[in-house]
Design a protein around this motif. Structure first.
Motif, mmCIF file in Angstrom:
data_model
loop_
_atom_site.group_PDB
_atom_site.id
_atom_site.type_symbol
_atom_site.label_atom_id
_atom_site.label_comp_id
_atom_site.label_asym_id
_atom_site.label_seq_id
_atom_site.Cartn_x
_atom_site.Cartn_y
_atom_site.Cartn_z
ATOM 1 N N ALA A 42 63.868 51.141 19.333
ATOM 2 C CA ALA A 42 63.785 51.723 20.672
ATOM 3 C C ALA A 42 63.541 53.229 20.588
ATOM 4 C CB ALA A 42 65.064 51.426 21.451
ATOM 5 N N ARG A 43 64.233 53.911 19.690
ATOM 6 C CA ARG A 43 64.037 55.353 19.524
ATOM 7 C C ARG A 43 62.637 55.645 18.997
ATOM 8 N NH1 ARG A 43 69.330 55.183 17.341
ATOM 9 N NH2 ARG A 43 68.481 55.438 15.233
ATOM 10 N N ALA A 44 62.154 54.798 18.065
ATOM 11 C CA ALA A 44 60.814 54.998 17.521
ATOM 12 C C ALA A 44 59.758 54.857 18.618
ATOM 13 C CB ALA A 44 60.551 53.999 16.398
ATOM 14 N N ILE A 45 59.966 53.905 19.515
ATOM 15 C CA ILE A 45 59.013 53.699 20.611
ATOM 16 C C ILE A 45 59.046 54.870 21.586
ATOM 17 C CG2 ILE A 45 58.557 52.270 22.648
ATOM 18 C CD1 ILE A 45 59.350 49.838 20.941
ATOM 19 N N VAL A 46 60.236 55.407 21.839
ATOM 20 C CA VAL A 46 60.341 56.564 22.725
ATOM 21 C C VAL A 46 59.589 57.760 22.134
ATOM 22 C CG1 VAL A 46 61.944 58.281 23.667
ATOM 23 C CG2 VAL A 46 62.507 55.850 23.796
ATOM 24 N N ARG A 47 59.703 57.933 20.801
ATOM 25 C CA ARG A 47 59.083 59.099 20.150
ATOM 26 C C ARG A 47 57.588 58.946 19.982
ATOM 27 N NH1 ARG A 47 60.210 59.603 15.191
ATOM 28 N NH2 ARG A 47 61.509 57.762 14.872
ATOM 29 N N ARG A 48 57.115 57.752 19.581
ATOM 30 C CA ARG A 48 55.707 57.625 19.232
ATOM 31 C C ARG A 48 55.122 56.268 19.587
ATOM 32 N NH1 ARG A 48 55.493 58.987 13.157
ATOM 33 N NH2 ARG A 48 53.327 58.354 13.442
ATOM 34 N N THR A 78 53.208 53.175 21.587
ATOM 35 C CA THR A 78 51.946 52.969 22.291
ATOM 36 C C THR A 78 52.189 52.146 23.557
ATOM 37 O OG1 THR A 78 51.477 50.922 21.092
ATOM 38 C CG2 THR A 78 50.731 52.985 20.079
ATOM 39 N N ASP A 79 51.117 51.900 24.313
ATOM 40 C CA ASP A 79 51.251 51.062 25.510
ATOM 41 C C ASP A 79 51.714 49.655 25.141
ATOM 42 O OD1 ASP A 79 50.420 53.163 27.068
ATOM 43 O OD2 ASP A 79 48.314 52.534 27.121
ATOM 44 N N LEU A 80 51.231 49.146 24.005
ATOM 45 C CA LEU A 80 51.662 47.823 23.549
ATOM 46 C C LEU A 80 53.158 47.823 23.267
ATOM 47 C CD1 LEU A 80 51.133 44.930 22.595
ATOM 48 C CD2 LEU A 80 50.520 45.869 20.345
ATOM 49 N N ALA A 81 53.633 48.888 22.635
ATOM 50 C CA ALA A 81 55.060 48.986 22.328
ATOM 51 C C ALA A 81 55.891 49.023 23.605
ATOM 52 C CB ALA A 81 55.323 50.228 21.486
ATOM 53 N N ASP A 82 55.390 49.699 24.625
ATOM 54 C CA ASP A 82 56.119 49.750 25.894
ATOM 55 C C ASP A 82 56.244 48.362 26.510
ATOM 56 O OD1 ASP A 82 56.373 52.478 25.639
ATOM 57 O OD2 ASP A 82 54.608 52.940 26.853
ATOM 58 N N LEU A 83 55.196 47.548 26.378
ATOM 59 C CA LEU A 83 55.271 46.175 26.897
ATOM 60 C C LEU A 83 56.314 45.363 26.142
ATOM 61 C CD1 LEU A 83 51.466 45.345 27.386
ATOM 62 C CD2 LEU A 83 53.170 45.787 29.182
ATOM 63 N N ILE A 84 56.309 45.524 24.799
ATOM 64 C CA ILE A 84 57.263 44.777 23.981
ATOM 65 C C ILE A 84 58.693 45.214 24.276
ATOM 66 C CG2 ILE A 84 58.048 44.407 21.604
ATOM 67 C CD1 ILE A 84 55.116 44.605 20.747
ATOM 68 N N ALA A 85 58.882 46.516 24.476
ATOM 69 C CA ALA A 85 60.231 47.033 24.724
ATOM 70 C C ALA A 85 60.826 46.498 26.020
ATOM 71 C CB ALA A 85 60.189 48.566 24.763
ATOM 72 N N GLY A 86 59.961 46.060 26.925
ATOM 73 C CA GLY A 86 60.466 45.539 28.186
ATOM 74 C C GLY A 86 60.993 44.127 28.121
ATOM 75 N N VAL A 87 60.784 43.452 26.995
ATOM 76 C CA VAL A 87 61.275 42.079 26.844
ATOM 77 C C VAL A 87 62.710 42.119 26.321
ATOM 78 C CG1 VAL A 87 60.924 39.847 25.714
ATOM 79 C CG2 VAL A 87 58.947 41.270 26.335
ATOM 80 N N PRO A 88 63.669 41.579 27.034
ATOM 81 C CA PRO A 88 65.073 41.653 26.610
ATOM 82 C C PRO A 88 65.305 41.094 25.205
ATOM 83 C CG PRO A 88 64.893 40.836 28.852
ATOM 84 C CD PRO A 88 63.502 40.868 28.300
ATOM 85 N N TYR A 89 66.017 41.863 24.408
ATOM 86 C CA TYR A 89 66.463 41.481 23.057
ATOM 87 C C TYR A 89 65.332 41.318 22.040
ATOM 88 C CZ TYR A 89 70.746 40.444 25.630
ATOM 89 O OH TYR A 89 71.834 40.540 26.441
ATOM 90 N N LEU A 90 64.094 41.553 22.431
ATOM 91 C CA LEU A 90 62.994 41.355 21.483
ATOM 92 C C LEU A 90 63.035 42.389 20.357
ATOM 93 C CD1 LEU A 90 60.539 39.755 20.670
ATOM 94 C CD2 LEU A 90 59.136 41.192 22.174
ATOM 95 N N ILE A 142 52.367 54.080 12.827
ATOM 96 C CA ILE A 142 52.637 54.389 11.424
ATOM 97 C C ILE A 142 51.721 53.503 10.599
ATOM 98 C CG2 ILE A 142 54.340 54.367 9.567
ATOM 99 C CD1 ILE A 142 56.495 54.831 11.623
ATOM 100 N N SER A 143 50.855 54.111 9.770
ATOM 101 C CA SER A 143 49.782 53.336 9.140
ATOM 102 C C SER A 143 50.119 52.763 7.764
ATOM 103 C CB SER A 143 48.529 54.213 9.001
ATOM 104 O OG SER A 143 48.727 55.211 8.014
ATOM 105 N N PHE A 144 50.912 53.462 6.948
ATOM 106 C CA PHE A 144 51.207 53.034 5.582
ATOM 107 C C PHE A 144 49.923 52.814 4.779
ATOM 108 C CE2 PHE A 144 55.321 52.218 7.414
ATOM 109 C CZ PHE A 144 56.214 52.411 6.376
ATOM 110 N N ALA A 145 48.907 53.613 5.043
ATOM 111 C CA ALA A 145 47.607 53.417 4.394
ATOM 112 C C ALA A 145 47.680 53.425 2.869
ATOM 113 C CB ALA A 145 46.614 54.465 4.892
#
Length: 290
Positions: free
Chosen positions: A181-187, A189-201, A247-250
């Motif tokens: 949750a903290r990682a999503i707040v800091r960096r 994406t729109d996809l992450a915001d959608l995922i964060a809205g799903v309870p307990y996911l 985060i790419s981990f290239a």
């Protein structure tokens, strides 16, 4: 020969080493100009902000200066591109490793240390020991097998030790914490915001990450078919990571290719076949004699 020694030196086609060598050295060149161009900014960073890593202190590496940083950049870029051709694999290979090692010490000695480069560094240290190798060569090499195996071990250790660090510093509570949750707040994406809205996911995802990282050594027990599927899962995991928290981990992904049968990827050969299939293409033996 013991089973462990036989496993560590399991022979692989030299063509696989040639392909992996080209991939790794081309990645080093790309890393300089695409993935970590910010390292060059340390040329103008005040020297009193330089706090070398422990290895830098042990080796008494110099404080970065504009001359040192720019010299390493241009020299490493040139040598990596030449090394990608397979020429002088030992001389150029050791040179690339030494220069990139110093480049990483410079990069990580200002307060930020990434853990996605250990596999790449091990690959750079191991490849010079594999000797000469040509693309498409089916001759098997134990030295080449060792170079790939130690890279694979480093890749898996990156996952397993990441889980160990989570448990060491966060304990079992890490899996139910708000790390993602903290990682999503800091960096995020729109996809992450959608995922964060799903309870307990996010909590479920943290359980999955911990299980994945702790179970990563299982890949060594899989046959080729399932190992390829596992590698595909590893890549998909990082794809999702990049798509959600950027985060790419290239460097790690480049080293992860050590698990793949890269000798089967022949872009030049495929290009020739494509050209031969083009309408109007005439094979040499089909050309009319004048």
């Amino acid at each position: 020969m013991s089973r462990i020694a036989a496993w560590l030196t399991e022979a692989v086609p030299r063509g696989r080493i040639a392909a992996f060598r080209t991939l790794i050295y081309l990645f080093v060149a790309a890393d300089l100009v695409v993935f970590t161009p910010w390292v060059r900014h340390h040329a103008s960073t005040p020297g009193d902000l330089y706090e070398p890593l422990r290895v830098g202190r042990l080796l008494h590496l110099p404080t970065p200066t504009p001359l040192l940083v720019h010299t390493i950049f241009w020299l490493l870029l040139a040598v990596a591109l030449v090394a990608a051709s397979g020429r002088a694999p030992r001389l150029l290979g050791w040179t690339v490793f030494a220069l990139y090692f110093e480049w990483m010490v410079i990069a990580m000695s200002y307060g930020k240390v990434d853990h996605d480069r250990i596999g790449l560094l091990v690959a750079l240290a191991a490849l010079p020991t594999a000797g000469r190798a040509r693309h498409g060569d089916a001759t098997r090499s134990e030295a080449g097998g060792w170079a790939l195996r130690v890279t694979q071990i480093a890749v898996v250790c990156t996952y397993f030790l990441a889980a160990w660090a989570k448990l060491r510093f966060g304990g079992l509570d890490w899996v139910t914490s708000s790390v993602l949750a903290r990682a999503i707040v800091r960096r995020g994406t729109d996809l992450a915001d959608l995922i964060a809205g799903v309870p307990y996911l996010l909590i479920l995802a943290q359980f999955g990450i911990m299980a994945f990282e702790l179970g990563s050594p299982v890949i060594f027990a899989l046959n080729e078919r399932w190992r390829n599927r596992a590698v595909a899962f590893f890549y998909s995991f990082h794809l999702v990571t990049f798509a959600t928290i950027t985060i790419s981990f290239a460097p790690h992904l480049a080293a992860l290719a050590s698990f793949l049968a890269l000798e089967k990827v022949r872009p030049v050969k495929w290009a020739r076949r494509f050209l031969r299939r083009r309408p109007g293409h005439v094979e040499e033996h089909e050309r009319p004699v004048v």
